[in-house]
Design an enzyme around this catalytic site. Structure first.
Site, PDB file in Angstrom:
ATOM      1  N   SER A  13     -89.775  79.512 -21.035  1.00  0.00           N
ATOM      2  CA  SER A  13     -88.847  80.268 -20.610  1.00  0.00           C
ATOM      3  C   SER A  13     -88.103  80.638 -21.866  1.00  0.00           C
ATOM      4  CB  SER A  13     -87.717  79.545 -19.451  1.00  0.00           C
ATOM      5  OG  SER A  13     -87.503  78.320 -20.190  1.00  0.00           O
ATOM      6  N   TYR A  70     -88.074  75.281 -30.356  1.00  0.00           N
ATOM      7  CA  TYR A  70     -87.787  75.389 -32.034  1.00  0.00           C
ATOM      8  C   TYR A  70     -87.985  73.925 -32.412  1.00  0.00           C
ATOM      9  CZ  TYR A  70     -84.666  75.149 -35.648  1.00  0.00           C
ATOM     10  OH  TYR A  70     -84.003  75.147 -37.133  1.00  0.00           O
ATOM     11  N   PHE A  83     -87.856  67.497 -24.632  1.00  0.00           N
ATOM     12  CA  PHE A  83     -86.952  68.389 -25.459  1.00  0.00           C
ATOM     13  C   PHE A  83     -86.622  69.526 -24.321  1.00  0.00           C
ATOM     14  CE2 PHE A  83     -89.564  67.145 -28.907  1.00  0.00           C
ATOM     15  CZ  PHE A  83     -88.678  66.865 -29.899  1.00  0.00           C
ATOM     16  N   SER A 123     -76.981  65.407 -27.712  1.00  0.00           N
ATOM     17  CA  SER A 123     -76.438  66.532 -28.799  1.00  0.00           C
ATOM     18  C   SER A 123     -75.128  65.904 -29.197  1.00  0.00           C
ATOM     19  CB  SER A 123     -76.090  67.695 -27.995  1.00  0.00           C
ATOM     20  OG  SER A 123     -75.302  68.565 -28.557  1.00  0.00           O
ATOM     21  N   LYS A 172     -76.112  67.053 -20.793  1.00  0.00           N
ATOM     22  CA  LYS A 172     -76.503  66.167 -21.768  1.00  0.00           C
ATOM     23  C   LYS A 172     -75.712  64.697 -21.610  1.00  0.00           C
ATOM     24  CE  LYS A 172     -79.193  68.681 -24.074  1.00  0.00           C
ATOM     25  NZ  LYS A 172     -80.797  68.468 -23.842  1.00  0.00           N
ATOM     26  N   ARG A 196     -63.771  81.858 -31.481  1.00  0.00           N
ATOM     27  CA  ARG A 196     -64.751  81.554 -30.503  1.00  0.00           C
ATOM     28  C   ARG A 196     -64.014  80.629 -29.427  1.00  0.00           C
ATOM     29  NH1 ARG A 196     -71.167  80.741 -31.383  1.00  0.00           N
ATOM     30  NH2 ARG A 196     -70.369  78.546 -31.948  1.00  0.00           N
ATOM     31  N   ASN A 249     -76.833  83.216 -31.072  1.00  0.00           N
ATOM     32  CA  ASN A 249     -75.683  82.645 -30.702  1.00  0.00           C
ATOM     33  C   ASN A 249     -75.163  81.709 -32.267  1.00  0.00           C
ATOM     34  OD1 ASN A 249     -75.119  83.640 -28.002  1.00  0.00           O
ATOM     35  ND2 ASN A 249     -76.716  81.995 -27.392  1.00  0.00           N
ATOM     36  N   LEU A 263     -90.734  72.175 -15.356  1.00  0.00           N
ATOM     37  CA  LEU A 263     -90.674  70.650 -14.999  1.00  0.00           C
ATOM     38  C   LEU A 263     -90.254  70.463 -13.668  1.00  0.00           C
ATOM     39  CD1 LEU A 263     -88.739  68.819 -17.987  1.00  0.00           C
ATOM     40  CD2 LEU A 263     -90.864  68.996 -17.412  1.00  0.00           C
ATOM     41  N   TYR A 314     -73.308  72.885 -20.121  1.00  0.00           N
ATOM     42  CA  TYR A 314     -74.478  72.288 -20.935  1.00  0.00           C
ATOM     43  C   TYR A 314     -74.286  70.867 -21.410  1.00  0.00           C
ATOM     44  CZ  TYR A 314     -77.013  71.574 -25.300  1.00  0.00           C
ATOM     45  OH  TYR A 314     -78.031  70.928 -26.149  1.00  0.00           O
TER      46      TYR A 314
HETATM   47  P1  NAD Z   1     -85.772  75.609 -27.399  1.00  0.00           P
HETATM   48  O1  NAD Z   1     -84.984  76.414 -26.275  1.00  0.00           O
HETATM   49  O2  NAD Z   1     -86.409  76.196 -28.583  1.00  0.00           O
HETATM   50  O3  NAD Z   1     -86.618  74.454 -26.664  1.00  0.00           O
HETATM   51  C1  NAD Z   1     -86.600  74.155 -25.273  1.00  0.00           C
HETATM   52  C2  NAD Z   1     -87.893  74.273 -24.561  1.00  0.00           C
HETATM   53  O4  NAD Z   1     -87.899  73.906 -23.283  1.00  0.00           O
HETATM   54  C3  NAD Z   1     -88.256  75.808 -24.566  1.00  0.00           C
HETATM   55  O5  NAD Z   1     -89.651  76.220 -25.148  1.00  0.00           O
HETATM   56  C4  NAD Z   1     -88.360  76.059 -23.012  1.00  0.00           C
HETATM   57  O6  NAD Z   1     -89.138  77.242 -22.859  1.00  0.00           O
HETATM   58  C5  NAD Z   1     -88.571  74.997 -22.542  1.00  0.00           C
HETATM   59  N1  NAD Z   1     -88.073  74.487 -21.034  1.00  0.00           N
HETATM   60  C6  NAD Z   1     -86.887  74.891 -20.661  1.00  0.00           C
HETATM   61  N2  NAD Z   1     -86.642  74.486 -19.540  1.00  0.00           N
HETATM   62  C7  NAD Z   1     -87.874  74.008 -18.919  1.00  0.00           C
HETATM   63  C8  NAD Z   1     -88.181  73.622 -17.882  1.00  0.00           C
HETATM   64  N3  NAD Z   1     -87.631  73.487 -16.636  1.00  0.00           N
HETATM   65  N4  NAD Z   1     -89.693  73.134 -17.566  1.00  0.00           N
HETATM   66  C9  NAD Z   1     -90.411  73.530 -18.869  1.00  0.00           C
HETATM   67  N5  NAD Z   1     -90.031  73.836 -19.931  1.00  0.00           N
HETATM   68  C10 NAD Z   1     -88.770  74.204 -20.196  1.00  0.00           C
HETATM   69  O7  NAD Z   1     -84.456  74.689 -27.771  1.00  0.00           O
HETATM   70  P2  NAD Z   1     -84.367  73.719 -28.877  1.00  0.00           P
HETATM   71  O8  NAD Z   1     -83.468  74.154 -30.004  1.00  0.00           O
HETATM   72  O9  NAD Z   1     -85.877  73.268 -29.623  1.00  0.00           O
HETATM   73  O10 NAD Z   1     -83.801  72.210 -28.348  1.00  0.00           O
HETATM   74  C11 NAD Z   1     -84.786  71.309 -27.682  1.00  0.00           C
HETATM   75  C12 NAD Z   1     -83.871  70.235 -27.230  1.00  0.00           C
HETATM   76  O11 NAD Z   1     -82.822  69.773 -27.906  1.00  0.00           O
HETATM   77  C13 NAD Z   1     -82.892  70.771 -25.953  1.00  0.00           C
HETATM   78  O12 NAD Z   1     -82.895  69.947 -24.791  1.00  0.00           O
HETATM   79  C14 NAD Z   1     -81.751  71.138 -26.560  1.00  0.00           C
HETATM   80  O13 NAD Z   1     -80.812  70.995 -25.523  1.00  0.00           O
HETATM   81  C15 NAD Z   1     -81.440  70.085 -27.600  1.00  0.00           C
HETATM   82  N6  NAD Z   1     -80.404  70.339 -28.530  1.00  0.00           N
HETATM   83  C16 NAD Z   1     -80.809  71.352 -29.495  1.00  0.00           C
HETATM   84  C17 NAD Z   1     -79.684  71.494 -30.333  1.00  0.00           C
HETATM   85  C18 NAD Z   1     -79.987  72.781 -31.206  1.00  0.00           C
HETATM   86  O14 NAD Z   1     -79.052  73.318 -31.752  1.00  0.00           O
HETATM   87  N7  NAD Z   1     -81.258  73.430 -31.269  1.00  0.00           N
HETATM   88  C19 NAD Z   1     -78.816  70.737 -30.576  1.00  0.00           C
HETATM   89  C20 NAD Z   1     -78.615  69.670 -29.835  1.00  0.00           C
HETATM   90  C21 NAD Z   1     -79.681  69.401 -28.655  1.00  0.00           C
HETATM   91  C1  WQD Z   2     -71.612  77.024 -36.180  1.00  0.00           C
HETATM   92  C2  WQD Z   2     -70.372  77.278 -36.799  1.00  0.00           C
HETATM   93  C3  WQD Z   2     -69.022  78.725 -35.511  1.00  0.00           C
HETATM   94  C4  WQD Z   2     -71.893  81.927 -35.264  1.00  0.00           C
HETATM   95  C5  WQD Z   2     -73.786  74.664 -31.109  1.00  0.00           C
HETATM   96  C6  WQD Z   2     -73.568  74.126 -29.502  1.00  0.00           C
HETATM   97  C7  WQD Z   2     -74.001  72.540 -29.794  1.00  0.00           C
HETATM   98  C8  WQD Z   2     -75.394  72.410 -30.450  1.00  0.00           C
HETATM   99  C9  WQD Z   2     -75.556  73.213 -31.648  1.00  0.00           C
HETATM  100  C10 WQD Z   2     -76.884  71.994 -28.721  1.00  0.00           C
HETATM  101  C11 WQD Z   2     -69.072  77.300 -35.793  1.00  0.00           C
HETATM  102  C12 WQD Z   2     -69.436  79.593 -36.862  1.00  0.00           C
HETATM  103  C13 WQD Z   2     -71.313  80.697 -35.374  1.00  0.00           C
HETATM  104  C14 WQD Z   2     -71.486  83.162 -35.868  1.00  0.00           C
HETATM  105  C15 WQD Z   2     -69.500  81.995 -36.839  1.00  0.00           C
HETATM  106  N1  WQD Z   2     -76.387  72.896 -29.598  1.00  0.00           N
HETATM  107  N2  WQD Z   2     -70.203  80.822 -36.399  1.00  0.00           N
HETATM  108  N3  WQD Z   2     -70.047  83.140 -36.530  1.00  0.00           N
HETATM  109  O1  WQD Z   2     -71.048  75.705 -32.067  1.00  0.00           O
HETATM  110  O2  WQD Z   2     -71.485  73.978 -33.806  1.00  0.00           O
HETATM  111  O3  WQD Z   2     -73.003  74.130 -31.999  1.00  0.00           O
HETATM  112  O4  WQD Z   2     -75.073  74.332 -31.512  1.00  0.00           O
HETATM  113  O5  WQD Z   2     -76.475  70.784 -28.107  1.00  0.00           O
HETATM  114  O6  WQD Z   2     -73.819  72.119 -28.607  1.00  0.00           O
HETATM  115  O7  WQD Z   2     -72.129  74.199 -29.279  1.00  0.00           O
HETATM  116  O8  WQD Z   2     -73.252  75.781 -33.650  1.00  0.00           O
HETATM  117  O9  WQD Z   2     -74.207  77.497 -35.065  1.00  0.00           O
HETATM  118  O10 WQD Z   2     -72.919  78.246 -32.859  1.00  0.00           O
HETATM  119  O11 WQD Z   2     -71.748  77.610 -34.991  1.00  0.00           O
HETATM  120  O12 WQD Z   2     -68.553  81.866 -37.347  1.00  0.00           O
HETATM  121  O13 WQD Z   2     -71.965  84.453 -35.558  1.00  0.00           O
HETATM  122  O14 WQD Z   2     -70.569  78.918 -37.124  1.00  0.00           O
HETATM  123  O15 WQD Z   2     -67.500  79.156 -35.058  1.00  0.00           O
HETATM  124  O16 WQD Z   2     -68.184  76.972 -36.888  1.00  0.00           O
HETATM  125  P1  WQD Z   2     -72.063  75.038 -32.861  1.00  0.00           P
HETATM  126  P2  WQD Z   2     -73.187  77.471 -34.320  1.00  0.00           P
END
Ligand code: NAD
Ligand code: WQD
Length: 336
Positions: free
Chosen positions: A34, A11, A80, A124, A152, A291, A197, A59, A148
């Site tokens: 994946s 993403y 990422f 994060s 980080k 939750r 989620n 990786l 998770y």
């Molecule tokens: P995503 O799952 O869409 O992208 C991650 C990509 O990494 C996927 O395409 C997956 O196939 C690939 N991947 C996972 N493990 C791998 C491996 N071992 N080897 C090669 N490829 C691998 O997630 P995203 O939302 O784009 O998030 C990107 C990064 O940002 C992640 O590290 C995530 O933890 C971090 N992050 C995301 C959020 C969020 O809410 N989306 C928030 C904070 C941090």
């Molecule tokens: C947002 C708000 C829920 C779904 C998560 C990870 C965090 C980061 C971002 C990677 C909260 C509420 C949600 C639903 C709801 N990821 N909610 N009904 O929990 O802030 O963060 O994603 O690093 O580590 O924990 O994001 O989008 O899940 O929730 O009421 O069906 O929406 O309770 O208040 P969150 P979220």
């Protein structure tokens, strides 16, 4: 300038790849797919009119990743790739620690071997755990509540130690708040597997009729309307933050830490109202239990990134809702 993008099919990685290509960088994408689909790569090419190499590689496979470094003269890495579902990490901690931490160790080891000492890492806001107050600045105490989040935090520590051991590294740790939305073309966006989620993809699937109604997880939080408050940030703003962070570390060695958020908090009910206003679609909801693990309120103080990187989120909550919806209606089944 050649940038290796690990997780570039995901993403945030796909949106950042578009911004990199549009700014004239060459990119090499490594992803094991994946949690993503190969189709996204053609969409990136289509949006930018640029081509790039893709390696379907895990990786954890050092031999295969070594080939990427051997075959390409890489200047810097945006990392990422990782597993990111909080609930799943509680069920499968070993998988999360292994994938996220060992994956990063293998990557950094090869970077060191090939003298590629420029790295932007996806951290994060989850590293702040349940913050004592808001807005959250980078010097707040760190504390995680699930595997998770711990991956980080551990990776941040590993990268800090790496920098201490060799000050020729340039490392930027970016702590994202809640990325939502999609590229404004509606061609790339978030494509979760199964039932989402996260809040925004859940809302868009309810609006589309794929899911019946949103369950709001608790309305007794200590917030203005009782529902959880978060700092939602448009994924394109977030992607652009990576380019600023990258520019800075390419210029000179450093270890940087930045919050990437807007500095504004919206509750779940605020999000429903804003989505309805931006799209004209109704979102049915019901209030259910909290939750486990959720916190009341979380939003960033993003002023350090503005001061030091000249970066600021520009897109507002209506833009985020509109763009998320455009992606969802144009791609009701994601990239399938
Ligand atoms: P995503 O799952 O869409 O992208 C991650 C990509 O990494 C996927 O395409 C997956 O196939 C690939 N991947 C996972 N493990 C791998 C491996 N071992 N080897 C090669 N490829 C691998 O997630 P995203 O939302 O784009 O998030 C990107 C990064 O940002 C992640 O590290 C995530 O933890 C971090 N992050 C995301 C959020 C969020 O809410 N989306 C928030 C904070 C941090
Ligand atoms: C947002 C708000 C829920 C779904 C998560 C990870 C965090 C980061 C971002 C990677 C909260 C509420 C949600 C639903 C709801 N990821 N909610 N009904 O929990 O802030 O963060 O994603 O690093 O580590 O924990 O994001 O989008 O899940 O929730 O009421 O069906 O929406 O309770 O208040 P969150 P979220």
């Amino acid at each position: 300038m050649k940038i290796l993008v690990t997780g570039g099919a995901g993403y945030i990685g796909s949106h950042t790849s578009v911004e990199l290509l549009n700014k004239g960088y060459e990119i090499i994408v490594v992803d094991n797919l994946s949690n993503s689909k190969v189709e996204v790569l053609d969409r990136i090419r289509e949006l930018t009119n640029r081509d790039f190499k893709f390696y379907r590689i895990n990786l954890l496979n050092r031999g295969e990743l070594d080939r990427v470094f051997k075959e390409n003269k890489i200047d810097g890495v945006i990392h990422f790739a990782g597993l990111k579902a909080v609930g799943e990490s509680v069920e499968k901690p070993l998988e999360y620690y292994h994938n996220n931490i060992t994956g990063t160790l293998v990557l950094c080891d090869l970077m060191k071997e090939y003298g590629v000492k420029r790295l932007v890492f996806s951290s994060s806001a989850t590293v702040y755990g349940n913050p004592e107050r808001v807005p959250i600045s980078e010097d707040f105490p760190l504390n995680t509540t699930n595997p998770y989040g711990s991956t980080k935090l551990m990776i941040e520590r590993i990268l800090e130690d790496l920098y201490i051991s060799d000050r020729e590294w340039g490392i930027s740790l970016l702590r994202y708040f809640n990325p939502i939305g999609a590229h404004q073309s509606g061609r790339i966006g978030e494509d979760p597997n199964g039932i989402p989620n996260n809040l925004m993809p859940f809302i868009t699937q309810v609006a589309l009729g794929k899911l019946k109604r949103l369950s709001i997880f608790g309305n007794d939080y200590n917030t203005h309307d009782g529902t959880g408050v978060r700092d939602y940030i448009h994924v394109v703003d977030l992607a652009q933050g990576h380019l600023k962070a990258l520019d800075k570390i390419l210029e000179k060695p450093t270890l940087d830490i930045y919050n990437l958020g807007t500095g504004e908090g919206y509750s779940v009910l605020d999000m429903v109202v804003n989505f309805e206003k931006a799209t004209g679609k109704k979102v049915d909801y019901t209030i259910v239990d909290r939750r486990p693990g959720d916190i009341d309120i979380c939003y960033a103080d993003p002023s350090k990134a503005e001061r030091e990187l000249g970066w600021k989120a520009r897109r507002d909550i209506q833009d985020m809702c509109r763009d998320a919806w455009r992606w969802q209606i144009n791609n009701p089944n994601g990239y399938e």
